[in-house]
Scaffold this motif. Structure first.
Motif, PDB file in Angstrom:
ATOM      1  N   LYS A 102       0.849  -1.191   0.000  1.00 39.78           N
ATOM      2  CA  LYS A 102       0.000   0.000   0.000  1.00 39.78           C
ATOM      3  C   LYS A 102       0.883   1.237   0.000  1.00 39.78           C
ATOM      4  CE  LYS A 102      -3.874   2.079   2.527  1.00 39.78           C
ATOM      5  NZ  LYS A 102      -4.813   1.888   3.659  1.00 39.78           N
ATOM      6  N   LEU A 103       0.791   2.027  -1.079  1.00 38.52           N
ATOM      7  CA  LEU A 103       1.629   3.214  -1.175  1.00 38.52           C
ATOM      8  C   LEU A 103       1.160   4.325  -0.246  1.00 38.52           C
ATOM      9  CD1 LEU A 103       2.308   3.578  -5.003  1.00 38.52           C
ATOM     10  CD2 LEU A 103       3.669   2.399  -3.280  1.00 38.52           C
ATOM     11  N   ASN A 104      -0.165   4.573  -0.253  1.00 28.78           N
ATOM     12  CA  ASN A 104      -0.727   5.650   0.561  1.00 28.78           C
ATOM     13  C   ASN A 104      -2.240   5.480   0.615  1.00 28.78           C
ATOM     14  OD1 ASN A 104      -1.817   6.913  -1.898  1.00 28.78           O
ATOM     15  ND2 ASN A 104       0.322   7.484  -2.294  1.00 28.78           N
ATOM     16  N   GLU A 105      -2.887   6.328   1.388  1.00 31.88           N
ATOM     17  CA  GLU A 105      -4.336   6.216   1.561  1.00 31.88           C
ATOM     18  C   GLU A 105      -5.097   6.549   0.271  1.00 31.88           C
ATOM     19  OE1 GLU A 105      -5.817   4.987   4.103  1.00 31.88           O
ATOM     20  OE2 GLU A 105      -4.060   4.837   5.396  1.00 31.88           O
ATOM     21  N   LEU A 106      -4.585   7.490  -0.511  1.00 36.74           N
ATOM     22  CA  LEU A 106      -5.280   7.898  -1.726  1.00 36.74           C
ATOM     23  C   LEU A 106      -5.289   6.793  -2.777  1.00 36.74           C
ATOM     24  CD1 LEU A 106      -3.982  11.575  -2.141  1.00 36.74           C
ATOM     25  CD2 LEU A 106      -6.186  10.811  -1.238  1.00 36.74           C
ATOM     26  N   GLN A 107      -4.266   5.949  -2.761  1.00 38.71           N
ATOM     27  CA  GLN A 107      -4.166   4.882  -3.757  1.00 38.71           C
ATOM     28  C   GLN A 107      -5.390   3.981  -3.745  1.00 38.71           C
ATOM     29  OE1 GLN A 107      -1.363   1.934  -2.632  1.00 38.71           O
ATOM     30  NE2 GLN A 107      -1.455   0.796  -4.550  1.00 38.71           N
ATOM     31  N   GLU A 108      -5.885   3.659  -2.546  1.00 39.01           N
ATOM     32  CA  GLU A 108      -6.952   2.679  -2.406  1.00 39.01           C
ATOM     33  C   GLU A 108      -8.243   3.127  -3.090  1.00 39.01           C
ATOM     34  OE1 GLU A 108      -8.283  -0.408   1.090  1.00 39.01           O
ATOM     35  OE2 GLU A 108      -7.712   1.622   1.644  1.00 39.01           O
ATOM     36  N   ALA A 109      -8.503   4.427  -3.092  1.00 40.28           N
ATOM     37  CA  ALA A 109      -9.737   4.946  -3.674  1.00 40.28           C
ATOM     38  C   ALA A 109      -9.766   4.856  -5.190  1.00 40.28           C
ATOM     39  CB  ALA A 109      -9.944   6.392  -3.243  1.00 40.28           C
ATOM     40  N   THR A 110      -8.620   4.487  -5.795  1.00 34.00           N
ATOM     41  CA  THR A 110      -8.562   4.375  -7.256  1.00 34.00           C
ATOM     42  C   THR A 110      -8.611   2.923  -7.710  1.00 34.00           C
ATOM     43  OG1 THR A 110      -6.133   4.213  -7.375  1.00 34.00           O
ATOM     44  CG2 THR A 110      -7.105   6.427  -7.281  1.00 34.00           C
ATOM     45  N   LEU A 111      -8.740   1.981  -6.773  1.00 32.08           N
ATOM     46  CA  LEU A 111      -8.642   0.562  -7.101  1.00 32.08           C
ATOM     47  C   LEU A 111     -10.006  -0.129  -7.029  1.00 32.08           C
ATOM     48  CD1 LEU A 111      -5.483  -0.297  -4.962  1.00 32.08           C
ATOM     49  CD2 LEU A 111      -5.562   0.166  -7.414  1.00 32.08           C
ATOM     50  N   PRO A 112     -10.167  -1.221  -7.800  1.00 37.27           N
ATOM     51  CA  PRO A 112     -11.400  -2.012  -7.721  1.00 37.27           C
ATOM     52  C   PRO A 112     -11.357  -3.034  -6.592  1.00 37.27           C
ATOM     53  CG  PRO A 112     -10.009  -2.886  -9.439  1.00 37.27           C
ATOM     54  CD  PRO A 112      -9.292  -1.688  -8.890  1.00 37.27           C
ATOM     55  N   THR A 113     -10.381  -2.893  -5.692  1.00 37.26           N
ATOM     56  CA  THR A 113     -10.208  -3.804  -4.557  1.00 37.26           C
ATOM     57  C   THR A 113      -9.997  -2.979  -3.296  1.00 37.26           C
ATOM     58  OG1 THR A 113      -7.825  -3.909  -5.027  1.00 37.26           O
ATOM     59  CG2 THR A 113      -9.219  -5.658  -5.966  1.00 37.26           C
ATOM     60  N   GLN A 114     -10.021  -3.651  -2.141  1.00 38.69           N
ATOM     61  CA  GLN A 114      -9.747  -2.996  -0.870  1.00 38.69           C
ATOM     62  C   GLN A 114      -8.591  -3.700  -0.174  1.00 38.69           C
ATOM     63  OE1 GLN A 114     -12.676  -3.700   2.356  1.00 38.69           O
ATOM     64  NE2 GLN A 114     -13.840  -4.966   0.898  1.00 38.69           N
ATOM     65  N   PHE A 115      -7.802  -2.944   0.591  1.00 36.62           N
ATOM     66  CA  PHE A 115      -6.713  -3.512   1.370  1.00 36.62           C
ATOM     67  C   PHE A 115      -7.233  -4.035   2.706  1.00 36.62           C
ATOM     68  CE2 PHE A 115      -4.231  -0.245  -1.073  1.00 36.62           C
ATOM     69  CZ  PHE A 115      -3.417  -1.131  -1.756  1.00 36.62           C
ATOM     70  N   SER A 116      -6.519  -5.006   3.259  1.00 36.25           N
ATOM     71  CA  SER A 116      -6.836  -5.443   4.622  1.00 36.25           C
ATOM     72  C   SER A 116      -6.651  -4.260   5.570  1.00 36.25           C
ATOM     73  CB  SER A 116      -5.938  -6.611   5.036  1.00 36.25           C
ATOM     74  OG  SER A 116      -4.571  -6.315   4.811  1.00 36.25           O
ATOM     75  N   HIS A 117      -7.454  -4.238   6.629  1.00 38.26           N
ATOM     76  CA  HIS A 117      -7.362  -3.139   7.598  1.00 38.26           C
ATOM     77  C   HIS A 117      -6.050  -3.187   8.366  1.00 38.26           C
ATOM     78  CE1 HIS A 117     -11.410  -2.492   6.504  1.00 38.26           C
ATOM     79  NE2 HIS A 117     -11.980  -3.331   7.331  1.00 38.26           N
ATOM     80  N   GLU A 118      -5.463  -4.361   8.480  1.00 37.77           N
ATOM     81  CA  GLU A 118      -4.212  -4.537   9.209  1.00 37.77           C
ATOM     82  C   GLU A 118      -3.116  -4.979   8.245  1.00 37.77           C
ATOM     83  OE1 GLU A 118      -3.753  -4.042  12.480  1.00 37.77           O
ATOM     84  OE2 GLU A 118      -5.839  -3.716  13.091  1.00 37.77           O
ATOM     85  N   ALA A 119      -1.911  -4.453   8.439  1.00 45.30           N
ATOM     86  CA  ALA A 119      -0.760  -4.835   7.617  1.00 45.30           C
ATOM     87  C   ALA A 119      -0.059  -6.044   8.216  1.00 45.30           C
ATOM     88  CB  ALA A 119       0.217  -3.669   7.510  1.00 45.30           C
ATOM     89  N   LEU A 120       0.590  -6.812   7.356  1.00 48.02           N
ATOM     90  CA  LEU A 120       1.374  -7.963   7.808  1.00 48.02           C
ATOM     91  C   LEU A 120       2.732  -7.525   8.337  1.00 48.02           C
ATOM     92  CD1 LEU A 120       0.635 -10.212   4.709  1.00 48.02           C
ATOM     93  CD2 LEU A 120      -0.444 -10.375   6.960  1.00 48.02           C
ATOM     94  N   GLY A 121       3.209  -6.400   7.854  1.00 43.40           N
ATOM     95  CA  GLY A 121       4.527  -5.886   8.208  1.00 43.40           C
ATOM     96  C   GLY A 121       4.927  -4.862   7.172  1.00 43.40           C
ATOM     97  N   LYS A 122       6.222  -4.685   6.977  1.00 41.21           N
ATOM     98  CA  LYS A 122       6.732  -3.738   5.992  1.00 41.21           C
ATOM     99  C   LYS A 122       7.531  -4.485   4.923  1.00 41.21           C
ATOM    100  CE  LYS A 122       5.657   0.366   7.898  1.00 41.21           C
ATOM    101  NZ  LYS A 122       4.958   1.454   7.200  1.00 41.21           N
ATOM    102  N   VAL A 123       7.457  -3.967   3.694  1.00 39.58           N
ATOM    103  CA  VAL A 123       8.264  -4.503   2.606  1.00 39.58           C
ATOM    104  C   VAL A 123       9.129  -3.369   2.064  1.00 39.58           C
ATOM    105  CG1 VAL A 123       6.343  -4.151   0.990  1.00 39.58           C
ATOM    106  CG2 VAL A 123       8.248  -5.626   0.345  1.00 39.58           C
ATOM    107  N   THR A 124      10.418  -3.650   1.911  1.00 36.34           N
ATOM    108  CA  THR A 124      11.372  -2.646   1.464  1.00 36.34           C
ATOM    109  C   THR A 124      11.499  -2.664  -0.054  1.00 36.34           C
ATOM    110  OG1 THR A 124      12.676  -2.719   3.494  1.00 36.34           O
ATOM    111  CG2 THR A 124      13.804  -1.935   1.527  1.00 36.34           C
TER     112      THR A 124
END
Length: 258
Positions: A102-124
């Motif tokens: 997930k890049l940022n909060e605005l990204q999600e509003a442009t997608l036909p999908t939704q992110f999980s409310h909780e993250a698994l961790g961080k990816v570099t």
């Protein structure tokens, strides 16, 4: 990024009434009955070393940890080609897809999908360039320089123009030969290709860390799955087991050069 869990898993009508906050406003309405089957099946992208099989390896072990904190049902995955994964989620043929960032909060509003409310961790993510033409992170946000660069990356809005990576191995080969200016990619996967292919003409530079997420359809079932998975992820995180398992999937940035 983390949204509050508004309803208990067992209250299916409450889950059904939740507003899908993270979906493209143009997503088609969901007129199907709510499916409250607690057994959740996901589709996953093949990733060398960390996600090669559904039942063993670092990512499979991460799923097992989340399963441990999901007594209501069973979480399982099938590995499929990346295009099929997005097709399955958008067309509601699978409960969730993985992994994505997930890049940022605005990204999600442009997608036909939704992110999980909780993250698994961080990816570099790392900027990979050719040693004879080193591209720094600052170069990517210099408008005059960036518009003339040939960059390949995941097809999301990075804030700089990019072309989609079709096959990471081919992108890294082209970069090593000087036929690309840069590749932006997750550290573990790109480093694997560098070592496997013995590429020695590539320069690495840290780009950024992003939340490592599951994603679901914009539907009543997608909301239900999101609440269920996020509850289990949060419980696993509070136990400390989630971080230990995720550390075996994605590490913090490692500063080395081929």
């Amino acid at each position: 990024m983390i949204k509050n869990l508004m309803c208990a898993f067992s209250i299916s009508m409450c889950l059904a009434s939740q507003i899908v906050l993270g979906c493209d406003v143009n997503a088609p309405p969901d007129t199907s009955p709510l499916n409250t089957d607690p057994n959740l099946h996901g589709v996953a992208v093949f990733l060398p070393l960390i996600l090669e099989q559904a039942d063993q390896g670092p990512f499979a072990d991460l799923i097992k940890v989340i399963n441990k904190y999901y007594p209501e049902g069973k979480i399982s995955i099938t590995i499929k080609p990346v295009k099929r994964i997005y097709w399955d989620i958008i067309n509601r043929r699978a409960d969730f897809g993985m992994p994505t960032m997930k890049l940022n909060e605005l990204q999600e509003a442009t997608l036909p999908t939704q992110f999980s409310h909780e993250a698994l961790g961080k990816v570099t993510f790392v900027v990979y360039s050719n040693k004879n033409n080193i591209i720094k992170k600052t170069d990517l946000f210099d408008n005059q320089k960036a518009t003339n660069l040939n960059i390949e990356a995941p097809p999301v809005n990075w804030g700089v123009p990019v072309h989609a990576v079709i096959a990471l191995e081919q992108s890294m080969k082209k970069l090593n030969a000087g036929h690309l200016d840069a590749v932006i990619w997750a550290q573990e996967e790109a480093d694997y290709e560098i070592n496997k292919l013995h590429l020695n003409n590539i320069h690495r530079e840290y780009f950024n860390d992003y939340p490592d997420m599951f994603f679901m359809s914009c539907s009543k079932r997608g909301d239900f799955v999101n609440q269920a998975l996020s509850k289990a992820i949060k419980a696993a995180a509070l136990s400390g087991e989630l971080q230990k398992a995720h550390d075996k999937v994605h590490r913090s940035y490692v500063d080395w050069q081929p």
